[in-house]
Design a protein around this motif. Structure first.
Motif, mmCIF file in Angstrom:
data_model
loop_
_atom_site.group_PDB
_atom_site.id
_atom_site.type_symbol
_atom_site.label_atom_id
_atom_site.label_comp_id
_atom_site.label_asym_id
_atom_site.label_seq_id
_atom_site.Cartn_x
_atom_site.Cartn_y
_atom_site.Cartn_z
ATOM 1 N N ASP A 10 0.899 -1.197 -0.135
ATOM 2 C CA ASP A 10 0.126 -0.167 0.052
ATOM 3 C C ASP A 10 0.695 1.332 0.014
ATOM 4 N N ILE A 11 0.906 2.013 -1.145
ATOM 5 C CA ILE A 11 1.828 3.100 -1.221
ATOM 6 C C ILE A 11 1.216 4.296 -0.161
ATOM 7 N N ARG A 12 -0.083 4.615 -0.409
ATOM 8 C CA ARG A 12 -0.161 5.957 0.401
ATOM 9 C C ARG A 12 -1.571 5.644 1.010
ATOM 10 N N ASN A 13 -2.257 4.674 1.191
ATOM 11 C CA ASN A 13 -3.406 4.456 1.991
ATOM 12 C C ASN A 13 -4.367 5.019 0.846
ATOM 13 N N THR A 14 -4.185 5.102 -0.503
ATOM 14 C CA THR A 14 -5.314 5.274 -1.493
ATOM 15 C C THR A 14 -5.326 4.362 -2.558
ATOM 16 N N LYS A 15 -5.696 4.795 -3.380
ATOM 17 C CA LYS A 15 -5.626 3.989 -4.934
ATOM 18 C C LYS A 15 -4.458 3.734 -5.447
ATOM 19 N N ASP A 16 -4.040 2.685 -5.615
ATOM 20 C CA ASP A 16 -2.753 2.265 -6.408
ATOM 21 C C ASP A 16 -2.912 1.258 -7.626
ATOM 22 N N TYR A 17 -2.517 1.683 -8.799
ATOM 23 C CA TYR A 17 -2.707 0.809 -9.962
ATOM 24 C C TYR A 17 -1.140 0.542 -10.472
ATOM 25 N N VAL A 18 -1.083 -0.628 -11.045
ATOM 26 C CA VAL A 18 -0.002 -1.255 -11.575
ATOM 27 C C VAL A 18 -0.093 -1.425 -13.051
ATOM 28 N N LYS A 19 0.816 -0.823 -13.841
ATOM 29 C CA LYS A 19 0.787 -0.763 -15.299
ATOM 30 C C LYS A 19 1.758 -1.658 -15.885
ATOM 31 N N SER A 20 2.906 -1.762 -15.377
ATOM 32 C CA SER A 20 4.011 -2.579 -15.795
ATOM 33 C C SER A 20 4.861 -3.556 -14.868
ATOM 34 N N VAL A 21 5.441 -4.605 -15.067
ATOM 35 C CA VAL A 21 6.369 -5.045 -14.376
ATOM 36 C C VAL A 21 7.499 -5.746 -15.110
ATOM 37 N N ALA A 22 8.757 -5.559 -14.593
ATOM 38 C CA ALA A 22 9.960 -5.936 -15.431
ATOM 39 C C ALA A 22 11.047 -6.630 -14.406
ATOM 40 N N ILE A 23 11.620 -7.466 -14.646
ATOM 41 C CA ILE A 23 12.501 -8.320 -13.951
ATOM 42 C C ILE A 23 14.187 -7.829 -14.358
ATOM 43 N N GLN A 24 14.673 -7.426 -13.510
ATOM 44 C CA GLN A 24 16.248 -6.981 -13.635
ATOM 45 C C GLN A 24 17.100 -7.943 -13.969
ATOM 46 N N GLN A 25 18.323 -7.897 -14.522
ATOM 47 C CA GLN A 25 19.437 -8.973 -14.589
ATOM 48 C C GLN A 25 19.735 -9.580 -13.373
ATOM 49 N N ASP A 26 19.614 -8.986 -12.127
ATOM 50 C CA ASP A 26 19.744 -9.657 -10.979
ATOM 51 C C ASP A 26 18.668 -10.237 -10.574
ATOM 52 N N GLY A 27 17.437 -10.330 -11.103
ATOM 53 C CA GLY A 27 16.265 -11.046 -10.476
ATOM 54 C C GLY A 27 15.413 -9.901 -9.824
ATOM 55 N N LYS A 28 15.870 -9.009 -9.543
ATOM 56 C CA LYS A 28 15.004 -8.104 -8.681
ATOM 57 C C LYS A 28 13.831 -7.497 -9.492
ATOM 58 N N ILE A 29 12.709 -7.074 -8.948
ATOM 59 C CA ILE A 29 11.381 -7.027 -9.573
ATOM 60 C C ILE A 29 10.930 -5.537 -9.454
ATOM 61 N N ILE A 30 10.824 -4.795 -10.808
ATOM 62 C CA ILE A 30 10.489 -3.550 -10.582
ATOM 63 C C ILE A 30 8.850 -3.545 -11.006
ATOM 64 N N VAL A 31 8.017 -3.134 -10.145
ATOM 65 C CA VAL A 31 6.810 -2.852 -10.619
ATOM 66 C C VAL A 31 6.371 -1.393 -10.486
ATOM 67 N N PHE A 32 5.437 -0.886 -11.738
ATOM 68 C CA PHE A 32 5.433 0.575 -11.840
ATOM 69 C C PHE A 32 3.964 0.627 -12.117
ATOM 70 N N GLY A 33 3.268 2.013 -11.841
ATOM 71 C CA GLY A 33 2.401 2.377 -12.009
ATOM 72 C C GLY A 33 1.943 3.659 -11.520
ATOM 73 N N TYR A 34 0.941 4.047 -10.884
ATOM 74 C CA TYR A 34 0.467 5.244 -10.460
ATOM 75 C C TYR A 34 -0.403 5.279 -8.981
ATOM 76 N N SER A 35 -0.240 6.293 -8.196
ATOM 77 C CA SER A 35 -0.789 6.227 -6.814
ATOM 78 C C SER A 35 -1.392 7.672 -6.844
ATOM 79 N N GLU A 36 -2.706 7.351 -6.043
ATOM 80 C CA GLU A 36 -3.503 8.527 -5.778
ATOM 81 C C GLU A 36 -3.071 9.383 -4.865
ATOM 82 N N LEU A 37 -3.198 10.696 -4.918
ATOM 83 C CA LEU A 37 -2.619 11.688 -3.920
ATOM 84 C C LEU A 37 -3.572 11.851 -3.036
#
Length: 183
Positions: A10-37
């Motif tokens: 939970d980013i801010r206790n508001t609405k959060d949306y995931v739009k993209s996921v990618a795996i880095q070369q070291d296996g770490k996971i990046i999740v990207f989206g937007y979060s309501e203010l």
């Protein structure tokens, strides 16, 4: 992984949306989206979260594992790509001021540690007006130039130099707009 195979952040206790996921070369996971203010319904910021291989938040990314990009009044993420050197490019749209109905193509580039890449457009962020458009796709050419595709008045393409500036040798000052007729 996480708690019985699931991770909820939970980013801010508001609405959060995931739009993209990618795996880095070291296996770490990046999740990207937007979060309501908080307290500002229907206004958002870009947000990226990096997770370790086991699903725990990676605090080496921006010191907290979470990075928020404020483009002004409203910004919504739509896509991401990881460069061969590990830097991360995010794209979407933003409305930088409250009174503006116009949406700008917006992209940002982070270093692998989650800090803005100041070698990209001077501050790591770029806003380009293109007929109230938004970035829907990003790719990287073999020479390192960045291609951004999106919508506006028809289809829009932009090409950026490695340093985040528009490539004036592409289209008209780095921009190509294609009006698609009804068929």
């Amino acid at each position: 992984f996480g708690n019985n195979g699931r991770v909820i952040t939970d980013i801010r206790n508001t609405k959060d949306y995931v739009k993209s996921v990618a795996i880095q070369q070291d296996g770490k996971i990046i999740v990207f989206g937007y979060s309501e203010l908080p307290f500002l319904s229907d206004q958002y910021d870009f947000v990226a979260v990096r997770y370790n291989i086991n699903g725990s938040i990676d605090s080496t990314f921006n010191g907290t594992g979470i990075r928020i990009i404020d483009f002004g009044y409203d910004g919504r993420a739509s896509c991401m790509i990881i460069q061969p050197d590990g830097k991360i490019i995010f794209g979407g749209y933003a409305r930088p001021v409250y009174t503006s109905l116009n949406q700008y193509y917006s992209i940002a580039r982070y270093n692998t540690d989650g800090s803005f890449d100041d070698n990209f457009s001077g501050d790591g962020k770029q806003l380009i007006y293109n007929f109230s458009g938004k970035v829907n796709a990003i790719d990287i050419q073999t020479d390192g130039k960045i291609i951004v595709g999106g919508t506006g008045k028809g289809l829009g393409l932009m090409r950026f130099q490695i340093n985040g500036e528009l490539d004036s040798t592409f289209g008209i000052n780095g921009i190509v707009n294609i009006k698609v007729g009804d068929t």
